[in-house]
Design an enzyme around this catalytic site. Structure first.
Site, PDB file in Angstrom:
ATOM      1  N   LYS A 223      -0.211   6.502  -4.016  1.00  0.00           N
ATOM      2  CA  LYS A 223      -1.184   5.893  -3.489  1.00  0.00           C
ATOM      3  C   LYS A 223      -1.435   4.520  -4.196  1.00  0.00           C
ATOM      4  CE  LYS A 223      -4.419   9.690  -1.775  1.00  0.00           C
ATOM      5  NZ  LYS A 223      -3.477  10.830  -1.718  1.00  0.00           N
TER       6      LYS A 223
ATOM      7  N   GLN B  22      -8.875  13.303  -5.844  1.00  0.00           N
ATOM      8  CA  GLN B  22      -7.478  14.568  -5.685  1.00  0.00           C
ATOM      9  C   GLN B  22      -7.953  15.825  -5.703  1.00  0.00           C
ATOM     10  OE1 GLN B  22      -5.059  12.951  -4.536  1.00  0.00           O
ATOM     11  NE2 GLN B  22      -4.109  15.153  -4.314  1.00  0.00           N
TER      12      GLN B  22
ATOM     13  N   ASP C 167     -11.580   8.739   2.111  1.00  0.00           N
ATOM     14  CA  ASP C 167     -10.774   9.799   2.943  1.00  0.00           C
ATOM     15  C   ASP C 167     -11.443  10.058   4.341  1.00  0.00           C
ATOM     16  OD1 ASP C 167      -8.425  10.601   1.749  1.00  0.00           O
ATOM     17  OD2 ASP C 167      -9.310  11.953   0.434  1.00  0.00           O
TER      18      ASP C 167
END
Length: 291
Positions: A50, A94, A117
């Site tokens: 990322k 995460q 997200d």
């Protein structure tokens, strides 16, 4: 036709780099934060990917690393810090989190406007409530990536029968909401481990989105001629002949000769999910600049 997510993601990132440069020139912050708890090798690799993507596009990386022993209160404190950080446009926690942590309770502390997200309950709720068009909120990355990938190949969802294999929140339950919106107008069937006659249901559909995590579950005899397969599944399988572990998708490569189009795995949906995360962050920065 092989639909490459790697190629499309490269194109999307180039376009996003231009938008980020324009935002920076106007003094608008564009930063992605990540909270990583522990040192799980898979999670470490994913987070590194990322931040590599951020560097390519010009988005600032804001990394928060906590030990495996971090308490729920410490994780929530890190979230609140990023919520208040003006450099951080959006961020992710995460997953998975260590055993004993209430994941849903932790994620609910994310500011919905910084939910990179697109999985905060408030943002998912808006997706449920909007039936005419997509809401102006961060969107779930994997379903969004699937839709853009399929449409990039000139495949229209209008009036199509779509079979989604898997009912997880990451894609199985959310892609149906997005595909049934006006403008997409697909008819979606969601199948799972308790679905009866699953092969017959797959055989009747135009587009199969496989997200079960069951290696090579979809076989050629389950598909009608000319169907489209989108392979989202990830399974780790030990190959005796090679004496090593391999990643396998849900769609057996033997299906490729029967379908009209397919996404490879790897190189299909995975790069698009990462690209959509960046797209969410850039769009969030643009929305904050207009506010």
């Amino acid at each position: 036709m092989r639909i490459s997510g790697t190629a499309l993601a490269h194109h999307i990132k180039a376009e996003l780099a231009e938008r980020v440069a324009e935002l920076n020139a106007r003094g608008v912050a564009c930063g992605l934060g990540t909270i990583l708890v522990g040192e799980d090798p898979g999670s470490l690799k994913y987070v590194e990917g990322k931040h590599k993507d951020c560097a390519e596009v010009g988005i600032e990386s804001i990394r928060v690393s906590l030990p495996q022993t971090a308490s729920q209160e410490e994780i929530i404190a890190a979230i609140e810090k990023l919520n208040a950080d003006p450099r951080c446009t959006g961020f992710i926690v995460q997953l998975p989190l260590p055993e004993g942590i209430d994941t849903l309770k932790v994620l609910e502390h994310i500011d919905p406007a910084k939910d990179a997200d697109g999985m905060h309950p408030m943002n998912l709720g808006k997706l449920v409530l909007h039936t005419q068009q997509l809401p102006a909120t961060p969107l779930p990355c994997t379903p969004r990536g699937v839709i853009e990938l399929v449409e990039s190949a000139g495949i229209d969802f209008e009036g199509k029968d779509v079979c989604v294999l898997g009912r997880g929140i990451t894609i199985g339950r959310t892609i149906g909401l997005m595909l049934s919106l006006k403008g997409k107008n697909a008819t979606v069937t969601t199948c799972h481990s308790h679905t009866r006659d699953i092969a017959e249901k797959i055989r009747r559909t135009d587009i199969v989105v496989a997200a079960m995590g069951s290696a090579h579950f979809v076989k050629p005899d389950m598909l009608k001629d000319g169907a489209v397969t989108v392979d989202v599944g990830v399974s780790r399988v030990y190959v005796e002949a090679e004496e090593r572990w391999r990643i396998r998708g849900d769609v057996d490569p033997a299906c490729y000769a029967k379908v009209s189009a397919y996404t490879p795995n790897p190189g299909g949906v995975g790069p698009m999910t990462r690209a959509m995360l960046l797209k969410n962050v850039v769009e969030m920065a643009q929305r904050s600049a207009r506010a």
